[in-house]
Design a protein around this motif. Structure first.
Motif, PDB file in Angstrom:
ATOM      1  N   TYR A   9       0.822  -1.219   0.000  1.00  0.00           N
ATOM      2  CA  TYR A   9       0.000   0.000   0.000  1.00  0.00           C
ATOM      3  C   TYR A   9       0.854   1.267   0.000  1.00  0.00           C
ATOM      4  CZ  TYR A   9      -3.262   3.602   1.551  1.00  0.00           C
ATOM      5  OH  TYR A   9      -4.002   4.757   1.659  1.00  0.00           O
ATOM      6  N   SER A  10       1.956   1.241   0.724  1.00  0.00           N
ATOM      7  CA  SER A  10       2.786   2.435   0.832  1.00  0.00           C
ATOM      8  C   SER A  10       3.413   2.834  -0.494  1.00  0.00           C
ATOM      9  CB  SER A  10       3.899   2.199   1.856  1.00  0.00           C
ATOM     10  OG  SER A  10       4.885   3.207   1.789  1.00  0.00           O
ATOM     11  N   SER A  11       3.825   1.831  -1.285  1.00  0.00           N
ATOM     12  CA  SER A  11       4.624   2.116  -2.477  1.00  0.00           C
ATOM     13  C   SER A  11       3.993   1.657  -3.774  1.00  0.00           C
ATOM     14  CB  SER A  11       6.014   1.489  -2.318  1.00  0.00           C
ATOM     15  OG  SER A  11       6.640   1.954  -1.143  1.00  0.00           O
ATOM     16  N   GLY A  12       2.796   1.050  -3.713  1.00  0.00           N
ATOM     17  CA  GLY A  12       2.093   0.670  -4.934  1.00  0.00           C
ATOM     18  C   GLY A  12       2.789  -0.402  -5.740  1.00  0.00           C
ATOM     19  N   GLY A  59       8.991  -4.933 -18.392  1.00  0.00           N
ATOM     20  CA  GLY A  59       9.953  -4.538 -19.408  1.00  0.00           C
ATOM     21  C   GLY A  59      11.331  -4.270 -18.839  1.00  0.00           C
ATOM     22  N   ARG A  60      11.602  -4.813 -17.628  1.00  0.00           N
ATOM     23  CA  ARG A  60      12.890  -4.626 -16.960  1.00  0.00           C
ATOM     24  C   ARG A  60      13.219  -3.151 -16.735  1.00  0.00           C
ATOM     25  NH1 ARG A  60      15.740  -9.136 -16.164  1.00  0.00           N
ATOM     26  NH2 ARG A  60      15.189 -11.014 -17.344  1.00  0.00           N
ATOM     27  N   ARG A  61      12.174  -2.335 -16.564  1.00  0.00           N
ATOM     28  CA  ARG A  61      12.390  -0.915 -16.255  1.00  0.00           C
ATOM     29  C   ARG A  61      12.606  -0.783 -14.752  1.00  0.00           C
ATOM     30  NH1 ARG A  61       8.107  -0.399 -19.961  1.00  0.00           N
ATOM     31  NH2 ARG A  61       6.615  -0.215 -18.246  1.00  0.00           N
ATOM     32  N   GLU A  62      13.719  -0.194 -14.387  1.00  0.00           N
ATOM     33  CA  GLU A  62      14.033  -0.006 -12.976  1.00  0.00           C
ATOM     34  C   GLU A  62      13.478   1.331 -12.492  1.00  0.00           C
ATOM     35  OE1 GLU A  62      18.073   0.881 -10.709  1.00  0.00           O
ATOM     36  OE2 GLU A  62      17.990  -1.224 -11.361  1.00  0.00           O
ATOM     37  N   ARG A  63      12.945   1.337 -11.282  1.00  0.00           N
ATOM     38  CA  ARG A  63      12.484   2.588 -10.688  1.00  0.00           C
ATOM     39  C   ARG A  63      12.649   2.519  -9.181  1.00  0.00           C
ATOM     40  NH1 ARG A  63       7.756  -0.343 -10.911  1.00  0.00           N
ATOM     41  NH2 ARG A  63       6.170   0.059  -9.310  1.00  0.00           N
ATOM     42  N   SER A  64      12.724   3.677  -8.548  1.00  0.00           N
ATOM     43  CA  SER A  64      12.775   3.778  -7.104  1.00  0.00           C
ATOM     44  C   SER A  64      11.551   4.537  -6.634  1.00  0.00           C
ATOM     45  CB  SER A  64      14.043   4.508  -6.644  1.00  0.00           C
ATOM     46  OG  SER A  64      15.200   3.754  -6.954  1.00  0.00           O
ATOM     47  N   VAL A  65      10.927   4.059  -5.550  1.00  0.00           N
ATOM     48  CA  VAL A  65       9.735   4.715  -5.028  1.00  0.00           C
ATOM     49  C   VAL A  65       9.898   4.928  -3.534  1.00  0.00           C
ATOM     50  CG1 VAL A  65       8.202   3.791  -6.804  1.00  0.00           C
ATOM     51  CG2 VAL A  65       8.552   2.507  -4.697  1.00  0.00           C
ATOM     52  N   PRO A  66       9.230   5.945  -2.996  1.00  0.00           N
ATOM     53  CA  PRO A  66       9.324   6.198  -1.553  1.00  0.00           C
ATOM     54  C   PRO A  66       8.639   5.104  -0.740  1.00  0.00           C
ATOM     55  CG  PRO A  66       8.483   8.122  -2.754  1.00  0.00           C
ATOM     56  CD  PRO A  66       8.450   6.965  -3.698  1.00  0.00           C
TER      57      PRO A  66
END
Length: 312
Positions: free
Chosen positions: A156-159, A186-193
């Motif tokens: 819930y915090s980071s979806g 698609g092997r897309r890297e991301r950072s989320v809070p």
């Protein structure tokens, strides 16, 4: 439907039709080059196997009229519009690869779209229902309770998507900075809070994690037996949390992801930020989670983004 010569043997096996070998090569390309997940590759395999059962001649004999007849046949057989759309999408991708490999002169499914179907959206969880679902559980096993609470809070915090949660390694967490790094579609890297409650829950779980995990295990979330937890196990534990909370809908990881996006949009109105947090490639996909039509999304974006405002 077009007829053609008997399928030529595959030179590698001497007996398997070359058309089947073409499908195998394409699936390998999806997995090894384009980085699609095993689940996605399995879906392509299912649709392309169906296509192979409906066309027995060489691929190059297929014409757009044949593909229209095949799509019509699936509709008459009672296939759901979304299933036909997915089938045509798989066919378009496959034929595009065949053209690229110079095995076909043109893509017979190019431009074809399946019948329209309404999008079924997850039923909303309001903030109060979400708080109910995230209420800490009491039980005899503190390790189990700590792990489940951390999974729920992080979803819930980071979806996160379910596969993103189960794929997390310890090196992906930076709780001091309040960030989690993941590899999405698609092997897309991301950072989320990561929110405060989720950080607290994760720290509690990490103190218990050694009760189950082997010293060399990299996964953040593990099962009682020690290895990385599987998707099915997470789904069961999330559903159990929903039943315990007395929700009138089945709780699952995607419903928490949807709640994350909906609640964030309600409070911020920042569509582009939500798109990035969810890891969507375009706004139209984000529309599924926000219950807003695309025209309204565009109006929100035009009104809010400095680069989108028109000159007076």
């Amino acid at each position: 439907m077009s007829s053609g010569p008997t399928p030529r043997p595959d030179p590698a096996t001497g007996d398997a039709p070359a058309q089947d070998a073409d499908i195998t090569a394409f699936l390998g390309h999806l997995s090894d080059v384009r980085g699609h997940s095993p689940h996605t590759v399995k879906a392509y395999r299912r649709d392309l196997t169906r296509l192979r059962s409906l066309h027995h001649g060489p691929w190059e004999a297929l014409r757009p009229a044949d593909m229209r007849r095949i799509a019509g046949q699936l509709a008459r057989q009672g296939h759901h519009p979304r299933s036909i759309q997915r089938f045509l999408s798989a066919a378009r991708g496959f034929f595009a690869y065949q053209v690229e490999q110079r095995r076909m002169p043109a893509n017979p499914a190019s431009g074809m779209r399946g019948p329209r179907a309404g999008r079924a959206l997850p039923r909303d969880l309001d903030v109060d229902q979400t708080q109910q679902a995230l209420a800490p559980a009491e039980g005899p096993d503190p390790t189990l309770a700590a792990r489940d609470q951390a999974m729920l809070e992080l979803l819930y915090s980071s979806g996160l998507r379910l596969s993103e949660l189960t794929g997390l390694d310890l090196t992906d967490l930076d709780l001091d900075a309040g960030l989690v790094r993941m590899l999405g579609k698609g092997r897309r890297e991301r950072s989320v809070p990561v929110g405060r409650k989720a950080r607290e829950a994760l720290r509690t779980w990490l103190r218990h994690r050694g009760d189950w995990a082997a010293p060399d295990e990299r996964a953040v979330f593990v099962s009682r037996r020690g290895p990385r937890i599987g998707n099915r196990a997470v789904q069961r534990r999330v559903a159990e949390a929903g039943r315990r909370a007395g929700l009138d809908v089945r709780l699952h990881p995607h419903r928490l992801r949807h709640a994350f996006a909906s609640h964030l949009l309600e409070s911020s109105g920042d569509l582009r930020a939500i798109q990035e947090l969810l890891g969507h490639a375009n706004l139209e996909t984000t529309q599924i989670y926000t219950h807003l039509d695309y025209q309204h999304l565009a109006q929100v974006y035009d009104a809010a983004h400095p680069r989108a405002r028109r000159r007076d």
